[in-house]
Every structure is written in structure tokens, then in C-alpha cells.
Design a protein around this motif. Structure first.
Motif, PDB file in Angstrom:
ATOM      1  N   ASP A  46      -0.201  39.261  19.909  1.00 57.51           N
ATOM      2  CA  ASP A  46      -1.883  39.410  20.086  1.00 57.51           C
ATOM      3  C   ASP A  46      -1.599  40.799  21.048  1.00 57.51           C
ATOM      4  N   ILE A  47      -2.500  41.826  20.389  1.00 54.76           N
ATOM      5  CA  ILE A  47      -2.322  43.038  21.180  1.00 54.76           C
ATOM      6  C   ILE A  47      -3.726  43.592  21.309  1.00 54.76           C
ATOM      7  N   LYS A  48      -3.931  44.370  22.745  1.00 50.64           N
ATOM      8  CA  LYS A  48      -5.337  44.747  23.042  1.00 50.64           C
ATOM      9  C   LYS A  48      -5.013  45.868  23.961  1.00 50.64           C
ATOM     10  N   TYR A  49      -5.208  47.144  23.524  1.00 49.69           N
ATOM     11  CA  TYR A  49      -5.290  48.238  24.496  1.00 49.69           C
ATOM     12  C   TYR A  49      -5.681  49.440  24.175  1.00 49.69           C
ATOM     13  N   ALA A  50      -5.790  50.511  25.202  1.00 48.25           N
ATOM     14  CA  ALA A  50      -6.410  51.565  24.890  1.00 48.25           C
ATOM     15  C   ALA A  50      -5.562  52.851  25.445  1.00 48.25           C
ATOM     16  N   PHE A  51      -5.493  53.877  24.858  1.00 48.76           N
ATOM     17  CA  PHE A  51      -4.570  55.116  25.418  1.00 48.76           C
ATOM     18  C   PHE A  51      -5.638  56.468  25.250  1.00 48.76           C
ATOM     19  N   ALA A  52      -5.100  57.478  26.050  1.00 52.90           N
ATOM     20  CA  ALA A  52      -5.866  58.596  25.983  1.00 52.90           C
ATOM     21  C   ALA A  52      -5.490  59.413  24.827  1.00 52.90           C
ATOM     22  N   SER A  53      -6.623  59.769  24.208  1.00 50.91           N
ATOM     23  CA  SER A  53      -6.380  60.478  22.661  1.00 50.91           C
ATOM     24  C   SER A  53      -7.451  61.718  22.565  1.00 50.91           C
ATOM     25  N   GLY A  54      -6.443  62.895  22.617  1.00 48.23           N
ATOM     26  CA  GLY A  54      -7.317  64.039  22.395  1.00 48.23           C
ATOM     27  C   GLY A  54      -6.698  65.008  23.317  1.00 48.23           C
ATOM     28  N   SER A  55      -6.512  66.403  22.854  1.00 52.07           N
ATOM     29  CA  SER A  55      -5.951  67.353  23.739  1.00 52.07           C
ATOM     30  C   SER A  55      -7.070  67.803  24.843  1.00 52.07           C
ATOM     31  N   VAL A  56      -6.739  68.555  25.788  1.00 55.90           N
ATOM     32  CA  VAL A  56      -7.214  68.687  26.965  1.00 55.90           C
ATOM     33  C   VAL A  56      -7.682  70.413  26.930  1.00 55.90           C
ATOM     34  N   ALA A  57      -8.803  70.648  27.091  1.00 53.16           N
ATOM     35  CA  ALA A  57      -9.297  72.123  26.903  1.00 53.16           C
ATOM     36  C   ALA A  57      -8.947  72.897  28.289  1.00 53.16           C
ATOM     37  N   PRO A  58      -8.797  73.973  28.047  1.00 47.94           N
ATOM     38  CA  PRO A  58      -8.460  74.892  29.302  1.00 47.94           C
ATOM     39  C   PRO A  58      -9.363  74.655  30.436  1.00 47.94           C
TER      40      PRO A  58
END
Length: 825
Positions: free
Chosen positions: A421-433
């Protein structure tokens, strides 16, 4: 020192090692009385061992009695024994076998025996005063004190590394203990020739010779379809506490279970019931509140020693170098080995493993141009409510019956069930200058998988044309049932990469379903069956020809219902697929053997569909290997060097100009053709007295020969795999005034690797690096010992895995230490 013989097993490699021994130690004479053996070792059982050379009779007796005895085979050449027939205890059995030889078997404090001169009474041999310290290794590695093994079992039967015409590395029990390798991920990170790549959803991907290994696992030689799934990557939660060793094959593994693949396979060999009572307690504590306790005990359960037990309990709790993540593991294992008759042994085992974790998955993002954000190594961009709960139950069973001295049959089965059983979130997406935030991607999984495996084979030797040959005939089958549900959704919040918020609210499960970008229930059933045979023909004293083949039947069906709408029903069937293998071994002298081998590659891809709706053909290919192996000091040191080349074709590739009812919406084509080539060098075992070493260097070059995107032709096929990889670890036992100390040191080094972003086309690179580790141990007395391990001693800052601009960049661990206390009695 001693060699441990497993009851009911007579290793051919052990016989060969004994007969080929060439060292010339003298024997130690003593008039001291022989100490009385423990009661368990005096247990009476039946023996029927014919007359023969003393070496052969001692080998067979110690194997059947389940005891270890140290001796120098060279000193016994020409001596004969009348054998042993009837009911005897161990002490009396040795006495009868050694009668009139001038020798006696002396019990040691650790339950083993040492061969030495009997008190003078007109003995048949005049012996000097040198203590016998030679050790004969068998397939079992615990208690051997060695970084190598006398035999491997990954290819059925038992054969020495020198007799195996493929590349195999064995991570022995001593190596596992010395480096605190407690998970499959840690084992593979230390294995020569293996590259480990982090998955954003937990687990690891393993690469060998440029190709992904994709769940090529065996348990005690029984193939399973473990790993190789969306949730777990190629690894899974499996603790090393109850394994004797891990055997890693590099190269084509089609003979293991048919749909093999290009890169290799892994065989986990579990600990068994013990012939002599022994208990080991272990406690360790280290950096980031990393604590572990383990109890391992076993021994005979009846007076005759025909029932032997083993129990292992381990618990570990730890935090990590990155913020807030934590994990707790619990492991319970029990095993019984029962001699039903003098020729038949039944083995049973059950393991339960529980993982309760708050992980930090997904890795770190980068700037939009691919440049490093230079975040602290302690940075975690996940919320604190991340949850991973995994429970696995595994049941083992095998039956081995000796038909006679030359032929034996073995039947083994494995059942394992894993729920997650897994539930998670993570940062997804590049960072603009100039910006600081990125998106949050959340996922929810309910994972349920059951695997079954069965393997049965007949193994024996026969005489023909003046030579001894070996034949293996077998069948095996496996089935994997997956019943999964998953959903991936973009969360409404943003994450500040320079000041992450760990307290972002946890969404309800309904949010993931209502806002799903992909996911739904998925049910998959994969079945494999096969018949196989291997014939080892001794064409002449120095020349052996090995030929084998497997005929495989494969079927897979997968049914998916997408939360975004639509369904997918994938089917794949392969019937009577033949996978041949051939090898030749030429003994150059008493230490060196040259070899060459060839193997076919076959991986089904029928679950992919072309634009016409037809199933794709299997991935196929060829693998070649040419090398030389060395065996020194009665097998206590093994060396190997080889050249390899693999060509695979008809790989499934995405046709981005098409539309199909698939999980990603695209169709596929049989379009890929790639080549991997290079060389490997490895050394394992006792290099000099008291120095154990495992070292391996690998050079790998991969090249795309044909691709659906023609602009990639001629380029590197797998940029994740470094050209140069070095794995080295040595342990040295000091002498003289410091004889209670031993020191260890090693390095994991590699050249640069990179990943080309699929979004921007930017090349993201990790420069080459070397990570140094060390250990110092101290033996307090015969029972207690302590050790201190240090990893990344120079605190190298590096990425173990290079991802994209949006996610998947993982730092390696900073400098850390672990202290361990052990008691063995």
C-alpha cells in the motif's frame, strides 16, 4: 579453518578440489588427549560408504554426517580406507575410517574437526610439526570466512567457478556481514559489473553489460517473475538476513527460465538447518539513527541429527540523510531439513518480511536548462505523509534424493505473496531561472502479487569412451498473478525547492481517482514452462564441451481499465521457443582454464501492438563470451578475465506518430537493434594468507545500430551505464601482537555517465567519481567481537542517479558510520 559440508550433498567440485590439491603441509603431532565432542556430534546414524581413497571416503563421510573437517589432501595421496558400513557416531566413524592411517580427527571448539597425527604407536606416517590450515570450500559460504566459493548452483548442479563458462560473481556470507549488506539494492551496488539506477517510485533498476536485468531471479535455483513491475522497478523488499549467498550471473540468462534476456540473473540461496548447534547475536547502530538487531540460531533437533533447524529474526529501524524519511523492517525466518532416509533429504522454510516506511521518493529537480540546483544533500521535496507498507510471505520446499553415488534428483518449489500500500507525492517539473517552485505529482497504489515457481531436475555422471561425463535433465514452471490498482494525479499545491514545505495537506483517496491523469485497475497473469538439458562431455582430460538447450512456453495476459476512460487488453503467447547454449573449456594447466560460450536471447513482447493491431515479435539476440579463469590454493582464490559481445534486435519501440488503445496511447514497432561489448576482470578469495579480496573491473561500450529515430543510430544505446566500473573490497586479518584485529577497505569507482533529456534534449552529466569505504574489527574473545564500518570516508558529493530536469536526481550518501557488536556461541 574448516569446510562445511551440507548433509545429503556430495559436491563434485569438492572432490575435484581435494584430488587436485598440491600444497605440502606437514602434520602436527601431539600426545594431548582429544577433547570429547558435543553430544549432537556423537549422534548415531547409518552409513554405507564403500572402500576407496582416504580423501574420497573422508569427503563422503563428512558430507553425510554434516560436519566440517580440515586437512591437506596432498598429504593423503596414496592412502586408502576400507570405508564405513553400519550405524556410527561421528567420532567413531572418523576413527574407523582412519584406522591404521596414523591419523585422527580432532574436535575443535567451534564444532568442526581437524585432521592431525595420532599419538605415536608405530604410525604409518612420520609427520612434522606444521599445523594444517588448508581449507576446502564448498557451495555453502557461511562459516567459510571466504570471499569466494567452492561451487555455484545458479546453472543447476554444483560446479566450480572455473568449470562455469560464463561470468558469475558470488557475494558470500562473509562479504554480506563485513559490509553490512542487508538489502538486494545494497548487494547489487557492491557487485562487480552491475550498475544501479534509482526509480522515482521506490526500488532500483539493475543494469549488466549495458542492458536492464528485468527481474531475472531464482530462489534456490527456482525461477520466479519477481520484480520487473511498475511499482517495484527491478528490486523488491527482501532482507539478506536468511541467505547464505547471492550468485549473480552476467550475460544471457535464457537457460534460467526461457524468457531470459540479455543481461543476467540473480540466484538467492537461503540458509539451511545446521548439523551442529550454533547461535549468533548481532546489534548495530549508526549515523542517522540506523539501528539493527539480529538473532540467528540453529542445530540438530533430535539425537540422531537427522532433523536440523534454523531460525532467524531481524529488526531494523532507520532514518536517512535526507529530511524526515524513515523505515522499519521486520524479518522472521524458519527452516527445517529432515533426512527421511540416508539418501533422501526434505527441506522446508518460511519467511515473513514487513516494511513500514515514510519514504522520500522522486529525487530532486533541476533548472530548466538541466543545470544543478545545488540543493543540500538533506533536501527532500516530498510531503511528510508519504507512506509505504509492504508485507511479503515466502514459502520454500525442496526434496533431494540420491539414486546412487552418481545420480540424484531434486524437486524444489517457491511460493511468495507480496502486498503493498503506497501513497506519496514528489516534486515534478523543472525550475525556471529566477523561480523557486515546481509542481507536485501524487500517486496511490494498492499492489497485490502472488508468484509460484517449481523446478525439478535429474543430475548425474556416467562413464563413456574412457571419460566421465555429466547430464542434467529438468523441467520448471512459474506463474505470476498481479492484481493492482493505481492512480496518478497532479496536486493543486506547488513545492518550493529552496524552502520545501513538508506539511502540505494529504488528499483523500477520492482526490486521486477524480483527478487521475493515468491509472486504474490492472490484472496481469504471466505463465512460463520449459524443459531443459545440459550435457558436459569430457572430450579429453583437458577439454570439456558443454551444450544445453531449453524449450519454452510463455503466455501473458493483462487487462487494464483506465480511470480516464477506455480499456486495454494485451495478450502474448510464445510456443516451443528454443534457447540454445554452448560452451567449451580447455584446461591449460592445473590452475588455468580457457573458455568460450554462446547463448541465444529471447524476450516476449506480444503485449505490445503495432498500428495494424498485430502483436510484436519477441526481442531476440546472441551473446558471445571468451575468457580465461584461474583457480588457486585448492580453490580458495578464483580469477577471471573475459571479452563479451551481445547483439539484440527487434526491440519494441514507441511509434510517436501513431495512436493505439494502450496505456500511453501509442503503437509500437519491432525496430531496435543494439550492440554491447567490452571486457571484465575479477578476483575473489584469499590472495595472500589472511587477505580476502573481491575486486572487479568492467569496461562496457553500448551502441545503437538501428532505431526508429534514425538520428540516434551510431550513438550510445545506454548512457546510464558508465564505460568504466571498479568494485573493490578487501579484508585483512592482522598477525602477531595485533592478531585480534582485522581491517577492511574498498572503493566503488566509475567514469562519467549521462542522460539526455527527452524534453529539452539537454545532456545532464555526472562526472566520474570514487567512493572509499573502510572497516576495522576486533575479536574480544572466542565469543564476542566488535567492528566499525565507515562509508564514503572522504565525504564525496555526487549523484548516484542522473534524472531529468523535472525529477529523478539522487544524491549519494554522505559520510556515515556503523558500529556492530556480535556474539557467537
Amino acid at each position: 579453518m574448516s569446510c562445511v559440508n551440507t548433509p545429503g550433498r556430495l559436491a563434485i567440485a569438492m572432490k575435484i578440489g581435494l584430488l587436485a590439491a598440491t600444497s605440502s603441509c606437514a602434520w602436527e603431532a601431539s600426545a594431548n588427549p582429544v577433547p570429547e565432542a558435543p553430544a549432537q556430534q556423537r549422534a548415531v546414524q547409518a552409513y554405507d560408504i564403500g572402500a576407496g581413497s582416504l580423501v574420497d571416503v573422508l569427503t563422503r563421510f563428512s558430507s553425510q554426517a554434516g560436519v566440517a573437517i580440515s586437512f591437506d589432501a596432498a598429504q593423503l595421496r596414496g592412502l586408502q580406507s576400507r570405508g564405513l558400513n553400519g550405524f556410527f557416531g561421528v567420532d567413531e566413524g572418523f576413527a574407523r575410517i582412519l584406522d591404521d592411517s596414523g591419523l585422527q580427527a580432532e574436535p575443535q571448539a567451534n564444532g568442526t574437526y581437524r585432521l592431525r597425527a595420532a599419538p605415536s604407536r608405530g604410525s604409518a606416517m612420520e609427520l612434522g610439526t606444521t599445523t594444517i590450515d588448508g581449507q576446502l570450500l564448498t557451495a555453502t559460504t557461511e562459516n567459510s570466512g571466504s570471499y569466494t566459493t567452492g561451487a555455484v548452483t545458479i546453472g543447476k548442479g554444483e560446479h566450480s567457478l572455473r568449470e562455469t563458462p560464463q561470468s558469475v560473481t558470488v557475494i558470500t556470507r562473509k562479504m554480506l556481514d563485513d559490509q553490512n549488506l542487508n538489502t538486494i539494492d545494497q548487494v547489487m551496488e557492491k557487485t562487480p559489473g552491475i550498475t544501479v539506477y534509482d526509480s522515482t517510485m521506490g526500488g532500483k533498476y539493475f543494469y549488466s553489460r549495458g542492458f536492464r536485468m528485468s527481474g531475472q531471479y531464482q530462489y534456490d535455483g527456482v525461477p520466479l517473475d519477481m520484480g520487473n513491475s511498475y511499482v517495484q522497478a527491478d528490486s523488491f523488499s527482501s532482507d539478506m538476513a536468511y541467505y547464505d549467498r547471492v550468485e549473480v550471473l552476467r550475460g544471457a540468462a535464457g537457460m534460467m527460465k526461457g524468457s531470459g534476456g540479455t543481461s543476467g540473473g540473480v540466484n538467492f540461496v537461503r540458509k539451511r538447518g545446521q548439523a551442529t548447534p550454533q547461535t549468533e547475536l548481532s546489534l548495530s547502530g549508526g549515523t542517522w539513527n540506523n539501528y539493527r538487531g539480529q538473532v540467528d540460531t540453529g542445530g540438530p533437533l533430535n539425537d540422531a541429527g537427522t532433523v536440523r533447524g534454523r531460525a532467524v529474526i531481524a529488526e531494523q529501524s532507520r532514518r536517512y540523510f535526507y529530511d524526515d524519511a524513515q523505515r522499519k523492517d521486520q524479518v522472521y525466518y524458519g527452516a527445517l531439513d529432515v533426512d527421511l532416509t540416508s539418501d533422501t533429504t526434505l527441506g522446508l522454510g518460511v519467511a515473513y518480511e514487513d516494511v513500514d516506511a515514510s519514504p522520500c521518493w522522486g529525487g530532486l529537480a533541476r533548472y530548466r536548462d538541466g543545470s544543478d540546483l545545488k540543493l543540500s544533500r538533506s533536501t527532500c521535496l516530498d510531503p511528510s505523509w508519504n507512506t509505504w507498507r509492504s508485507q511479503r510471505t515466502t514459502v520454500f520446499g525442496d526434496l533431494r534424493h540420491s539414486l546412487n553415488d552418481d545420480w540424484a534428483v531434486k524437486v524444489a518449489g517457491v511460493y511468495t505473496k507480496n502486498t503493498q500500500d503506497i501513497k506519496y507525492a514528489f516534486a515534478s517539473g523543472s525550475v525556471a531561472p529566477g523561480a523557486s517552485t515546481t509542481n507536485l505529482l501524487g500517486s496511490m497504489y494498492d499492489y497485490d502479487q502472488v508468484d509460484y515457481g517449481l523446478d525439478a531436475y535429474l543430475d548425474g555422471t556416467f562413464q563413456a569412451l574412457g571419460q566421465r561425463h555429466e547430464l542434467i535433465l529438468g523441467v520448471n514452471a512459474s506463474r505470476s498473478d498481479k492484481d493492482d490498482f493505481y492512480s496518478v494525479a497532479l496536486l493543486p499545491q506547488k513545492q518550493n525547492v529552496f524552502d520545501p514545505d513538508r506539511h502540505i495537506p494529504e488528499p483523500d483517496d477520492s482526490y486521486f481517482i477524480e483527478n487521475s491523469t493515468r491509472g486504474g485497475p490492472v490484472k496481469t497473469v504471466t505463465e512460463q514452462q520449459g524443459v531443459y538439458s545440459t550435457l558436459r562431455l569430457k572430450l579429453a582430460d583437458p577439454l570439456t564441451f558443454v551444450v544445453g538447450s531449453r524449450v519454452s512456453w510463455y503466455s501473458s495476459k493483462s487487462d487494464s481499465v483506465f480511470l480516464t476512460g477506455g480499456t486495454e487488453h494485451a495478450r502474448s503467447t510464445e510456443t516451443g521457443q528454443v534457447t540454445p547454449f554452448a560452451g567449451v573449456l580447455l584446461d591449460l594447466n592445473e590452475n588455468l582454464t580457457a573458455y568460450a560460450s554462446y547463448s541465444d536471447i529471447f524476450t516476449p513482447q506480444g503485449n505490445y501492438r503495432s498500428q495494424s493491431g498485430s502483436a510484436l515479435k519477441p526481442l531476440v539476440g546472441e551473446s558471445y563470451e571468451l575468457g580465461i579463469k584461474g583457480e588457486w590454493f585448492q580453490g580458495r582464490l578464483n580469477t577471471a578475465f573475459n571479452l563479451f559481445r551481445t547483439v539484440q534486435k527487434d526491440q519494441a519501440q514507441t511509434d510517436f506518430n501513431s495512436t493505439c488503445a494502450s496505456s500511453d496511447g501509442y503503437c509500437y514497432e519491432n525496430a531496435g537493434k543494439v550492440r554491447a561489448q567490452g571486457f571484465e576482470a575479477e578476483i575473489s578469495g584469499e590472495v595472500i594468507e589472511r587477505l580476502q579480496l573481491l575486486a572487479g573491473y568492467t569496461y562496457t561500450q553500448t551502441k545503437t545500430l538501428e532505431d526508429i529515430d534514425t538520428s540516434l543510430n551510431g550513438g550510445s544505446f545506454n548512457s546510464y551505464v558508465p564505460r568504466h566500473v571498479l568494485r573493490l573490497w578487501g579484508d585483512y586479518a592482522l598477525g602477531g601482537a595485533f592478531e585480534r584485529f582485522n581491517v577492511g577497505a574498498g572503493v566503488n569507482a566509475q567514469s562519467d555517465n549521462f542522460r539526455v533529456s527527452p524534453v529539452s534534449g539537454e545532456k545532464i552529466t555526472q562526472a566520474g567519481y570514487a567512493v572509499w569505504n573502510g572497516r576495522i574489527g576486533y575479536r574480544i574473545d572466542d565469543t564476542w567481537s566488535v567492528a566499525l564500518n565507515g562509508n564514503n570516508l572522504f565525504d564525496k558529493r555526487y549523484y548516484t542517479t542522473i534524472g531529468t530536469e523535472g525529477f529523478g536526481n539522487y544524491y549519494g550518501e554522505p559520510r556515515n558510520f556503523t558500529a556492530t557488536v556480535k556474539a557467537r556461541f
